[in-house]
Design a protein around this motif. Sequence first.
Motif, PDB file in Angstrom:
ATOM      1  N   ASP A   1      60.264  24.313  42.394  1.00 53.71           N
ATOM      2  CA  ASP A   1      59.721  25.330  43.286  1.00 53.71           C
ATOM      3  C   ASP A   1      58.219  25.513  43.065  1.00 53.71           C
ATOM      4  O   ASP A   1      57.437  25.606  44.020  1.00 53.71           O
ATOM      5  CB  ASP A   1      60.453  26.660  43.048  1.00 53.71           C
ATOM      6  CG  ASP A   1      59.780  27.818  43.759  1.00 53.71           C
ATOM      7  OD1 ASP A   1      59.780  27.832  44.999  1.00 53.71           O
ATOM      8  OD2 ASP A   1      59.240  28.712  43.070  1.00 53.71           O
TER       9      ASP A   1
ATOM     10  N   VAL B   1      56.334  22.454  44.553  1.00 55.67           N
ATOM     11  CA  VAL B   1      56.210  22.495  46.010  1.00 55.67           C
ATOM     12  C   VAL B   1      55.219  23.575  46.428  1.00 55.67           C
ATOM     13  O   VAL B   1      54.380  23.359  47.316  1.00 55.67           O
ATOM     14  CB  VAL B   1      57.593  22.741  46.661  1.00 55.67           C
ATOM     15  CG1 VAL B   1      57.449  22.942  48.167  1.00 55.67           C
ATOM     16  CG2 VAL B   1      58.532  21.571  46.377  1.00 55.67           C
ATOM     17  N   ALA B   2      55.282  24.744  45.789  1.00 62.60           N
ATOM     18  CA  ALA B   2      54.426  25.862  46.179  1.00 62.60           C
ATOM     19  C   ALA B   2      52.948  25.567  45.935  1.00 62.60           C
ATOM     20  O   ALA B   2      52.087  26.014  46.708  1.00 62.60           O
ATOM     21  CB  ALA B   2      54.838  27.119  45.414  1.00 62.60           C
TER      22      ALA B   2
ATOM     23  N   TYR C   1      52.227  21.453  47.686  1.00 61.92           N
ATOM     24  CA  TYR C   1      52.452  21.385  49.133  1.00 61.92           C
ATOM     25  C   TYR C   1      52.670  22.794  49.678  1.00 61.92           C
ATOM     26  O   TYR C   1      53.761  23.130  50.157  1.00 61.92           O
ATOM     27  CB  TYR C   1      53.647  20.495  49.464  1.00 61.92           C
ATOM     28  CG  TYR C   1      53.526  19.086  48.947  1.00 61.92           C
ATOM     29  CD1 TYR C   1      52.801  18.128  49.646  1.00 61.92           C
ATOM     30  CD2 TYR C   1      54.128  18.720  47.740  1.00 61.92           C
ATOM     31  CE1 TYR C   1      52.682  16.829  49.163  1.00 61.92           C
ATOM     32  CE2 TYR C   1      54.010  17.430  47.253  1.00 61.92           C
ATOM     33  CZ  TYR C   1      53.293  16.492  47.968  1.00 61.92           C
ATOM     34  OH  TYR C   1      53.168  15.212  47.492  1.00 61.92           O
ATOM     35  N   PRO C   2      51.656  23.653  49.614  1.00 60.74           N
ATOM     36  CA  PRO C   2      51.843  25.059  50.007  1.00 60.74           C
ATOM     37  C   PRO C   2      52.240  25.247  51.462  1.00 60.74           C
ATOM     38  O   PRO C   2      52.973  26.193  51.788  1.00 60.74           O
ATOM     39  CB  PRO C   2      50.471  25.691  49.714  1.00 60.74           C
ATOM     40  CG  PRO C   2      49.516  24.541  49.695  1.00 60.74           C
ATOM     41  CD  PRO C   2      50.281  23.374  49.189  1.00 60.74           C
TER      42      PRO C   2
ATOM     43  N   CYS D   1      56.035  24.798  51.861  1.00 58.67           N
ATOM     44  CA  CYS D   1      56.898  25.569  50.974  1.00 58.67           C
ATOM     45  C   CYS D   1      57.966  26.349  51.743  1.00 58.67           C
ATOM     46  O   CYS D   1      59.153  26.296  51.425  1.00 58.67           O
ATOM     47  CB  CYS D   1      56.057  26.527  50.126  1.00 58.67           C
ATOM     48  SG  CYS D   1      57.005  27.400  48.865  1.00 58.67           S
ATOM     49  N   SER D   2      57.551  27.077  52.771  1.00 61.85           N
ATOM     50  CA  SER D   2      58.501  27.912  53.504  1.00 61.85           C
ATOM     51  C   SER D   2      59.522  27.082  54.261  1.00 61.85           C
ATOM     52  O   SER D   2      60.681  27.473  54.403  1.00 61.85           O
ATOM     53  CB  SER D   2      57.752  28.824  54.476  1.00 61.85           C
ATOM     54  OG  SER D   2      56.969  28.058  55.372  1.00 61.85           O
TER      55      SER D   2
ATOM     56  N   SER E   1      60.425  23.911  53.366  1.00 60.15           N
ATOM     57  CA  SER E   1      61.190  23.070  52.447  1.00 60.15           C
ATOM     58  C   SER E   1      62.282  23.854  51.722  1.00 60.15           C
ATOM     59  O   SER E   1      63.414  23.394  51.601  1.00 60.15           O
ATOM     60  CB  SER E   1      60.250  22.420  51.416  1.00 60.15           C
ATOM     61  OG  SER E   1      59.303  21.603  52.045  1.00 60.15           O
TER      62      SER E   1
END
Length: 322
Positions: free
Chosen positions: A123, A126-127, A130-131, A134-135, A137
């Motif tokens: 988590d 990804v945050a 790849y911000p 994030c939501s 994924s």
Amino acid sequence: MLCCSRTNSSQLTFILMGIPGLEAAHVWLSIPFTCIYIAALAGSCTILFVIRTDPSLHEPMYQFLSMLATTDLGLSLSTMPTVMGICWFNAREIGFAACFAQFFFIRSFSFMESSVLLAMAFDRYVAICYPLRCSSSLTGTRLAKIGLAALCRCLLGVLPSLFLLRRLPFCRSHVLSHSYCLHQDLIKLVCADITFSSLYSLAVVILVVVLDPLLIVLSYIMICKTVMSIASPSERLQLLNNCLSHVLAVLVLYIPMVGLSMVHRFGKRASPLVHTLMATIHLLVPPVLNPIIYSIKMKQIHRGVLRLLLPRSVFSSWHHGT
């Protein structure tokens, strides 16, 4: 002393030794143990309540934190009955089925904690890396799938060990050297060939103790690469600070776990008290420290805990002052 025939498992009971060398002090030891369990249970329940009642904390990171708090709660409840039974009532006997049930829950929650920390590392990766994704994924459905995968992983790691050990004959001394039923204790009481059972258990432990930390370290290597490419030092510090609580939770779990494994594999001549203390630290310290770490290091959780504990007027004045 060895026995010549197989013990009937339906009538078999084990004797829990407690803390070797300190049997006379078990009543006094109940005081710190009681404080530890109260702190662990209160901390995990507080984290769960704060996240559940605050709509702003329904993000993936906090959902993983809920999983971690649930795991800590289960780990504390798995060991508490026998530990407090020995300290308060000198109740050292435990039946065959109860012992194996405790072994199952202790190992399952230990493995589950490792799996949740691995998911939290993913988590964070990804945050930060790849911000924008994030939501999309980490949706609610994917979070549920990750939780289910972690649960299945734990069951696949624990159930075969349980069934293999349960089918073996126990015909040696039935004294266990801890305050709860652990695999490394039970396997010593078997009077049959334990090669396959030991190798399987060792492979599973290595899979958790070695593979999970390696994947977590790999995720943080990628995170550090991304953070170092950011020009602003303040943004770097903020991103790294967001990961600090997770890093501390990883250290709190794996340092005692590795220490316990090393003592059991290479510390054959070590005092029984050393083995017992390492097992106690491994099982009791993470549930106590994790809620403290996340309550202090995460502003949203910190604010939620204060909102729960302080009177509304005091909290409002503190919140406006910050």
